[in-house]
Design an enzyme around this catalytic site. Structure first.
Site, PDB file in Angstrom:
ATOM      1  N   HIS A 290      36.237  33.127  38.423  1.00 24.31           N
ATOM      2  CA  HIS A 290      36.041  33.329  39.868  1.00 24.31           C
ATOM      3  C   HIS A 290      35.781  34.806  40.144  1.00 24.31           C
ATOM      4  O   HIS A 290      36.601  35.508  40.719  1.00 24.31           O
ATOM      5  CB  HIS A 290      37.279  32.878  40.649  1.00 24.31           C
ATOM      6  CG  HIS A 290      37.643  31.450  40.434  1.00 24.31           C
ATOM      7  ND1 HIS A 290      36.949  30.422  41.014  1.00 24.31           N
ATOM      8  CD2 HIS A 290      38.603  30.879  39.672  1.00 24.31           C
ATOM      9  CE1 HIS A 290      37.475  29.265  40.631  1.00 24.31           C
ATOM     10  NE2 HIS A 290      38.480  29.511  39.814  1.00 24.31           N
ATOM     11  N   GLN A 291      34.577  35.251  39.765  1.00 28.55           N
ATOM     12  CA  GLN A 291      34.279  36.677  39.835  1.00 28.55           C
ATOM     13  C   GLN A 291      34.331  37.287  41.213  1.00 28.55           C
ATOM     14  O   GLN A 291      34.657  38.444  41.366  1.00 28.55           O
ATOM     15  CB  GLN A 291      32.843  36.877  39.386  1.00 28.55           C
ATOM     16  CG  GLN A 291      32.608  36.766  37.946  1.00 28.55           C
ATOM     17  CD  GLN A 291      31.132  36.966  37.763  1.00 28.55           C
ATOM     18  OE1 GLN A 291      30.600  38.011  38.103  1.00 28.55           O
ATOM     19  NE2 GLN A 291      30.464  35.957  37.278  1.00 28.55           N
ATOM     20  N   LYS A 292      33.925  36.533  42.212  1.00 28.28           N
ATOM     21  CA  LYS A 292      33.765  37.127  43.545  1.00 28.28           C
ATOM     22  C   LYS A 292      35.091  37.183  44.298  1.00 28.28           C
ATOM     23  O   LYS A 292      35.182  37.780  45.361  1.00 28.28           O
ATOM     24  CB  LYS A 292      32.733  36.337  44.368  1.00 28.28           C
ATOM     25  CG  LYS A 292      31.315  36.600  43.922  1.00 28.28           C
ATOM     26  CD  LYS A 292      30.852  37.998  44.336  1.00 28.28           C
ATOM     27  CE  LYS A 292      29.495  38.332  43.723  1.00 28.28           C
ATOM     28  NZ  LYS A 292      29.164  39.760  43.834  1.00 28.28           N
ATOM     29  N   ASN A 293      36.094  36.548  43.747  1.00 31.74           N
ATOM     30  CA  ASN A 293      37.363  36.500  44.466  1.00 31.74           C
ATOM     31  C   ASN A 293      38.096  37.826  44.375  1.00 31.74           C
ATOM     32  O   ASN A 293      38.080  38.499  43.351  1.00 31.74           O
ATOM     33  CB  ASN A 293      38.222  35.393  43.863  1.00 31.74           C
ATOM     34  CG  ASN A 293      39.587  35.389  44.472  1.00 31.74           C
ATOM     35  OD1 ASN A 293      40.495  36.033  43.971  1.00 31.74           O
ATOM     36  ND2 ASN A 293      39.725  34.716  45.586  1.00 31.74           N
TER      37      ASN A 293
END
Lengths: 316, 351
Positions: free
Chosen positions: A101-104
């Site tokens: 979940h890179q954008k979290n």
């Protein structure tokens, strides 16, 4: 029937459905899915303040489905500390979660909390570089990196070389330029000099000069140079030779960088008889090399003629 | 209020219009926002629950700027806002969510736009002071603010704290004869420490400059009354130069050098430029055209970029950007508050 309602380990819990919005049969149908069910069990354990291994698993499941739900993170952190759960294990779990979940960004505060408690930075730098392979400009990852440097005093633990590796891959990565500035100048308050020290200044100017040679129309190294001029008080005129390689008003068709032309205007305006040439440089920007900002360049021209000198108004 | 994206896309099906002919489809945007609360059968409605109250603020602000402030039922809005209120004076994003600075700010903004503070007093006696004290409790020793008890800090949280306190009339500079409930100087010193070598601001001291963070830092200095004394004309010129560089040939604005354009930066960049009086440094006609290309002319709503799915966040900030650009027919937006200016003026007794 769902994952939790069928699991004997959860048989003692009466799930709490959402209290939002009142009866809505249509919503109730869609909401009986996996996520809705897991949320109803979370509400139930939160209501009874339960901290247990099964609650950790439940938060794992929920975070995987919806990592932006801040209340779940908060409850997980509480649970970790109440249970005295091994922090290394939590970090290992976080590695997988962050990569998925890179954008979290909730992940990064949680990581920060765990690493701070653990008091160990080993492995963090490598993990951060792994994240940068997916997105080299991820703002939260860069913030975490800066926090690590400050928290554990890693200023001279290969950080400069790290920025060089990042800029080798992409010389236009403004985040890496910013990090370099931080590493070089971030300890002034502690008495460690950055570009105000001549040797370091020369090294950094040379670094920017080489980056400009690779990609002249790249705002970052030009901005970095202006930062150095401003912070160190060095004369702007000493950049004239460099600037003229990329922009020269006597060769208006051969301008290789609008940023060089912009800086040239400031260099010229500082000189006693350079106002006319500075004005020509700004005209080139306004009409040919950066017309979308015509009004800005016109404003700069106005400063040339007025009482205030353009160099004080626009240098750096 | 659903935060689910779509169903429409920016540009939409009828892409036959030339950029010069594009018009803001006001009625369709109003209908789009009104429809958002009817989409509870979608999973994304529930997956975005942690943003719900901000979603309502975005929708309501857009409606106010479109000249349709009554398009959502006031009672329903207030009922929902109060269902998010905790005993400690903080608001969560939805019922059952922990209180957080971001959602406390959105809630206070909604209360201001619905004239709901007397309703607040009925539900929670001395409510304004309780909310203010919750916000003040999140200030950290170094002057900045945490988002919640978890302790994450961000210049965004500081700005949201200032904004909400200002609407509550509780900022120290608004009540000089009362004991201050926050340390304003420590807070603005922290903001100043977030300024970078390029003249712009980041999320924390040393962090990369970012247009969104510029908005929060400039907004906080504006509310504290320290913008002019801190930046001066020279500082405004440097920051304005950096902000105007955010415009790309498409007319749209990006958040950092070498990043993609996005409609929401029409707001973060432009409103910062408005606060330092430098909006005219960008090509306003091109930006207007870019924003209009991001709307779905058939179903309403705006997207981040032409071709992407619309959502209420980009709908709000696209319309707010158009308002700053003086698009005909829109209500003027207040740059610091991101709310209708006539309402904020009236609310704060300005002018």
């Amino acid at each position: 029937m769902g994952k939790y309602s069928e699991d004997p380990a959860w048989a003692d819990i009466v799930p709490l459905p959402t209290d939002e919005g009142g009866p809505n049969p249509l919503a109730a149908i869609a909401y009986s899915d996996e996520y809705g069910e897991a949320m109803s069990y979370l509400r139930a354990v939160m209501a009874s303040n339960e901290f247990s291994p099964r609650v950790l698993e439940l938060t794992d499941d929920l975070i995987d489905m919806n990592p932006a739900h801040y209340t779940v993170w908060l409850y997980r952190a509480q649970c970790i500390f109440e249970l005295k759960y091994p922090l290394e294990d939590e970090l290992a779990w976080l590695n997988e979660t962050a990569l998925a979940h890179q954008k979290n960004y909730q992940i990064w505060h949680h990581r920060n909390t765990i690493v701070d408690k653990l008091g160990k930075w080993q492995g963090e730098a490598e993990f951060v570089e792994q994240m940068f392979e997916l997105d080299a400009k991820n703002y939260h990852v860069w913030s975490h990196r800066q926090w690590l440097v400050k928290r554990f005093g890693l200023w001279e633990e290969g950080e400069l070389e790290f920025t060089e590796r990042m800029l080798e891959k992409d010389v236009r990565n403004n985040s890496a330029w910013n990090h370099r500035w931080y590493i070089v100048n971030g300890r002034e308050a502690e008495g460690v000099r950055g570009v105000t020290h001549e040797g370091i200044r020369m090294r950094e100017i040379e670094f920017a000069r080489k980056a400009i040679a690779k990609a002249p129309q790249n705002a970052s190294p030009w901005s970095y140079l202006r930062g150095i001029v401003r912070k160190s008080g060095m004369p702007l005129a000493s950049l004239k030779e460099l600037v003229l390689q990329y922009a020269d008003t006597s060769k208006p068709d051969g301008v290789k960088s609008s940023h060089a032309l912009d800086l040239l205007a400031d260099v010229l305006a500082e000189g006693a008889d350079g106002k006319q040439q500075a004005s020509e440089a700004l005209d080139l920007l306004s009409t040919k090399y950066d017309p979308i900002r015509k009004n800005y360049w016109e404003y700069r021209k106005g400063l040339l003629g007025g009482g205030s000198s353009a160099s004080t108004a626009t240098a750096a | 209020m659903s935060l689910a994206a779509g169903p429409g896309r920016g540009g939409g099906a009828s892409a036959a219009q030339l950029p010069d002919e594009l018009q803001l489809v006001v009625d369709k945007h109003v209908a789009y926002i009104q429809s958002l609360d009817t989409r509870r059968d979608e999973l994304e409605y529930h997956l975005t629950e942690h943003l719900r109250i901000s979603g309502i603020y975005w929708g309501l602000t857009a409606l106010h700027l479109l000249g349709q402030p009554e398009a959502l039922p006031r009672e329903g809005l207030l009922d929902f806002v109060f269902s998010c209120l905790h005993e400690n004076g903080g608001f969560g994003a939805a019922p059952g969510h922990d209180p957080h600075m971001l959602y406390t700010c959105s809630s206070v903004q909604i209360l201001a736009m619905t004239d709901g503070f007397s309703d607040l007093e009925k539900r929670l006696p001395n409510g304004k002071m309780k909310i203010a004290k919750y916000i003040a409790s999140l200030q950290q020793p170094n002057g900045t603010f945490a988002g919640d008890v978890w302790g994450e800090t961000d210049s965004r949280f500081l700005f949201c704290g200032f904004l909400a306190l200002s609407l509550l009339g509780m900022l120290p500079n608004q009540r000089p004869n009362e004991p201050p409930i926050i340390d304003l100087t420590a807070a603005t010193d922290h903001i100043k420490a977030c300024q970078n070598f390029d003249g712009a601001f980041g999320v924390a001291p040393g962090a990369e400059s970012h247009s969104g963070q510029v908005y929060t830092c400039i907004g906080a200095l504006t509310l504290a009354g320290e913008l002019d004394s801190y930046l001066g004309e020279e500082g405004k010129d440097r920051l304005g130069a950096w902000l105007s560089e955010r415009q790309l040939p498409s007319g749209g604005l990006n958040g950092r050098p070498e990043k993609l354009v996005d409609v929401c930066y029409s707001w973060w960049v432009m409103t910062s430029m408005a606060m330092i009086d430098r909006v005219h440094w960008i090509d306003q006609k091109k930006l207007t055209s870019f924003i209009l290309q991001c709307q779905d002319p058939d179903h309403g709503g705006l997207a981040d970029r032409p071709g992407d799915m619309v959502d209420v966040f980009h709908t709000c900030f696209g319309i707010a950007g158009l308002s700053l650009l003086r698009y005909p027919g829109l209500v003027e937006v207040d740059p610091a508050y991101c709310m209708p200016k006539p309402l904020v003026d009236n609310f704060l007794g300005r002018k």
